[in-house]
Design an enzyme around this catalytic site. Sequence first.
Site, PDB file in Angstrom:
ATOM      1  N   LYS A  77      -1.971   1.717 -25.037  1.00 17.28           N
ATOM      2  CA  LYS A  77      -2.252   1.825 -26.408  1.00 17.28           C
ATOM      3  C   LYS A  77      -1.034   2.037 -27.352  1.00 17.28           C
ATOM      4  O   LYS A  77      -0.101   1.203 -27.249  1.00 17.28           O
ATOM      5  CB  LYS A  77      -3.360   2.837 -26.742  1.00 17.28           C
ATOM      6  CG  LYS A  77      -4.516   2.845 -26.074  1.00 17.28           C
ATOM      7  CD  LYS A  77      -5.640   3.654 -26.252  1.00 17.28           C
ATOM      8  CE  LYS A  77      -6.939   3.260 -25.604  1.00 17.28           C
ATOM      9  NZ  LYS A  77      -6.850   3.887 -24.272  1.00 17.28           N
ATOM     10  N   TYR A 134       0.882  -1.276  -0.126  1.00 12.17           N
ATOM     11  CA  TYR A 134      -0.184  -0.150   0.110  1.00 12.17           C
ATOM     12  C   TYR A 134       0.924   1.308   0.139  1.00 12.17           C
ATOM     13  O   TYR A 134       1.908   1.318   0.472  1.00 12.17           O
ATOM     14  CB  TYR A 134      -0.843  -0.028   1.390  1.00 12.17           C
ATOM     15  CG  TYR A 134      -2.423  -0.218   0.827  1.00 12.17           C
ATOM     16  CD1 TYR A 134      -2.830   0.260   0.014  1.00 12.17           C
ATOM     17  CD2 TYR A 134      -3.023  -1.315   1.490  1.00 12.17           C
ATOM     18  CE1 TYR A 134      -4.446  -0.004  -0.378  1.00 12.17           C
ATOM     19  CE2 TYR A 134      -4.249  -1.560   1.251  1.00 12.17           C
ATOM     20  CZ  TYR A 134      -4.973  -0.885   0.219  1.00 12.17           C
ATOM     21  OH  TYR A 134      -6.262  -1.173  -0.156  1.00 12.17           O
ATOM     22  N   ASP A 161      -6.861  14.534 -24.153  1.00 10.71           N
ATOM     23  CA  ASP A 161      -6.677  13.260 -23.650  1.00 10.71           C
ATOM     24  C   ASP A 161      -6.031  12.512 -24.999  1.00 10.71           C
ATOM     25  O   ASP A 161      -6.478  12.377 -26.058  1.00 10.71           O
ATOM     26  CB  ASP A 161      -8.126  12.647 -23.429  1.00 10.71           C
ATOM     27  CG  ASP A 161      -8.111  11.228 -23.086  1.00 10.71           C
ATOM     28  OD1 ASP A 161      -7.091  10.385 -23.638  1.00 10.71           O
ATOM     29  OD2 ASP A 161      -9.333  10.794 -22.875  1.00 10.71           O
ATOM     30  N   GLU A 193      -0.547   4.707  -0.384  1.00  8.28           N
ATOM     31  CA  GLU A 193      -1.349   6.011  -0.692  1.00  8.28           C
ATOM     32  C   GLU A 193      -0.278   7.122  -0.325  1.00  8.28           C
ATOM     33  O   GLU A 193       0.530   7.360   0.731  1.00  8.28           O
ATOM     34  CB  GLU A 193      -2.547   6.119   0.343  1.00  8.28           C
ATOM     35  CG  GLU A 193      -3.692   5.678  -0.436  1.00  8.28           C
ATOM     36  CD  GLU A 193      -3.995   4.051  -0.037  1.00  8.28           C
ATOM     37  OE1 GLU A 193      -3.065   3.807   0.536  1.00  8.28           O
ATOM     38  OE2 GLU A 193      -5.242   3.767   0.116  1.00  8.28           O
ATOM     39  N   ARG A 247      -1.442  -1.775 -18.703  1.00  9.66           N
ATOM     40  CA  ARG A 247      -2.807  -1.070 -19.142  1.00  9.66           C
ATOM     41  C   ARG A 247      -2.733  -0.178 -17.644  1.00  9.66           C
ATOM     42  O   ARG A 247      -2.412  -0.568 -16.404  1.00  9.66           O
ATOM     43  CB  ARG A 247      -3.764  -2.123 -18.484  1.00  9.66           C
ATOM     44  CG  ARG A 247      -3.768  -3.101 -19.763  1.00  9.66           C
ATOM     45  CD  ARG A 247      -5.406  -3.674 -19.386  1.00  9.66           C
ATOM     46  NE  ARG A 247      -6.373  -3.149 -19.821  1.00  9.66           N
ATOM     47  CZ  ARG A 247      -6.826  -2.808 -21.164  1.00  9.66           C
ATOM     48  NH1 ARG A 247      -6.003  -3.478 -22.191  1.00  9.66           N
ATOM     49  NH2 ARG A 247      -7.696  -1.917 -21.816  1.00  9.66           N
ATOM     50  N   THR A 300      -3.863   6.881 -21.429  1.00  7.98           N
ATOM     51  CA  THR A 300      -3.548   5.474 -21.085  1.00  7.98           C
ATOM     52  C   THR A 300      -1.888   5.421 -21.374  1.00  7.98           C
ATOM     53  O   THR A 300      -1.459   6.074 -22.200  1.00  7.98           O
ATOM     54  CB  THR A 300      -4.230   4.749 -21.685  1.00  7.98           C
ATOM     55  OG1 THR A 300      -4.375   4.723 -22.899  1.00  7.98           O
ATOM     56  CG2 THR A 300      -5.765   4.537 -21.020  1.00  7.98           C
TER      57      THR A 300
HETATM   58  N1  DSN Z   1     -11.435   1.537 -25.074  1.00  2.53           N
HETATM   59  C1  DSN Z   1     -10.602   2.308 -25.774  1.00  2.53           C
HETATM   60  C2  DSN Z   1     -10.441   2.403 -27.202  1.00  2.53           C
HETATM   61  O1  DSN Z   1     -10.827   1.402 -27.629  1.00  2.53           O
HETATM   62  O2  DSN Z   1     -10.386   3.500 -27.670  1.00  2.53           O
HETATM   63  C3  DSN Z   1     -10.774   3.841 -25.157  1.00  2.53           C
HETATM   64  O3  DSN Z   1     -11.102   3.881 -23.965  1.00  2.53           O
END
Ligand code: DSN
Length: 488
Positions: free
Chosen positions: A283, A74, A251, A76, A289, A280
């Site tokens: 990607k 933990y 974003d 925090e 993730r 994120t």
């Molecule tokens: N689920 C993602 C995507 O496929 O673009 C976005 O959150």
Amino acid sequence: MAELPSAVTPSDASPASIAYRSGLEVIRAVEPRIADAIARELTDQREMLKLIASENYASPAVLLAMGNWLSDKYAEGTVGRRFYAGCRNVDTVEGLAAEYARDVFGAAHAYVQPHSGIDANLVAFWAVLSQRVESPALAAAGVRQVNEMSEQDWAALRAEFGNQRMLGMALDAGGHLTHGFRPNISGKMFEQRSYGTDPVTGLLDYDALRASAREFRPLILVAGYSAYPRLVNFRIMREIADEVGATLMVDMAHFAGLVAGKVLTGDFDPVPHANIVTTTTHKSLRGPRGGMVLCDDTLAEHVDRGCPMVLGGPLPQVMAAKAVALAEASRPEFGGYARAVVDNARALAEGLLRRGAALVTGGTDNHLVLIDVSGYGLTGRQAEAALLEAGIVTNRNSVPQDPNGAWYTSGIRIGTPALTTRGLGVAEMDEIAGLIDTVLAGTSAAPAPKGGLSKAHHVLEAAVAEKVARQAADLLAGFPLYPGIDLS
Ligand code: DSN
């Protein structure tokens, strides 16, 4: 500096093999079905032609950084200021991940705790709200610092921001649920208005956006997308935000890898232009993730309150994997990867156009392509299912002003980050365009039980699906995925 082995072709293959074989043995002793599912996922990933624009293949180093005892801690708080004792190793991984993030993206501040993109966006929304509430004007009105606020103060805040507004890209133009849409908390926290794209060109219309911003006067102008195949000019976005007194939030979840790889620079790099950037990490950035927030110094202390404001305890093992992925993204070869992602997307788009497919905006400038499958007489749902039968994994997606709504849709979104990691190039993209076209042209809508045509079901001859699946498998055989990992 030592050569970095390619993410999916570790030159020292046997350590990864040994690690995974041993790991699965340990899991199998407790619950064999989980070990089997993990092993089967590797087989599926190896056998499928993965064209989901938001997916990738993380390196064994990234994956292994997540499977260990950092998970048990933990932590925090933030580096050096924790609410639990014994966090020195978590401090190391969080500090390194943030340092790499600042360096890779040229950001003043990085917060690497968010567990996902939605979390990162929530942190950003609250940071902007809390920064505003601490503004001299509000302080003069008697609203105190956010960390001292009572229930009454929160009520005052909500009243103060009774008109708190968010202007984000329309869902069917490629925006994201978390940019103020009703099924997401952002649509409840903010009064939302969306900007779309030009009905003829499918491109962002900055003049219309500016006019809308002047009229609506949002607190937050959100830029960024999950299904827009072109570039966004963030310099213009910032001008618009400044003109109406809004905070510009970008974003960049989909295109973070293209920013890290310096394919998106100048007006198209969000970091120098936005007040706050979320992403994120899994990607095009090819990490674990998770999520991340970058911001300027004025927002840093607000962002760092993400936990406990909207996040639970950080995931130290994922922050470790973020550091590893960002270390990979800081190497020059990542720039080559990012350029290849865009070259491949362009080749895929050209291959599809040559075969008569209709593409939203007529092509792509980034990592994704949006096919309007209504030209094939199909809904997105039918096209998605037919392609899957042929071993091609995609996802259905709305197109602008989609007559089939968000469930059936009229589009198929495809992207190249994963296959580029696997080593496929422009020649293979043309072949893949041919496979997609063969499947879509060979598919038709099934008759609906009550007459007319179904939006859900399709007909595709098994022989066509099998032939394409075989061709896809032959193509992929030339580009083994994780060749250094043998689970047999
Ligand atoms: N689920 C993602 C995507 O496929 O673009 C976005 O959150």
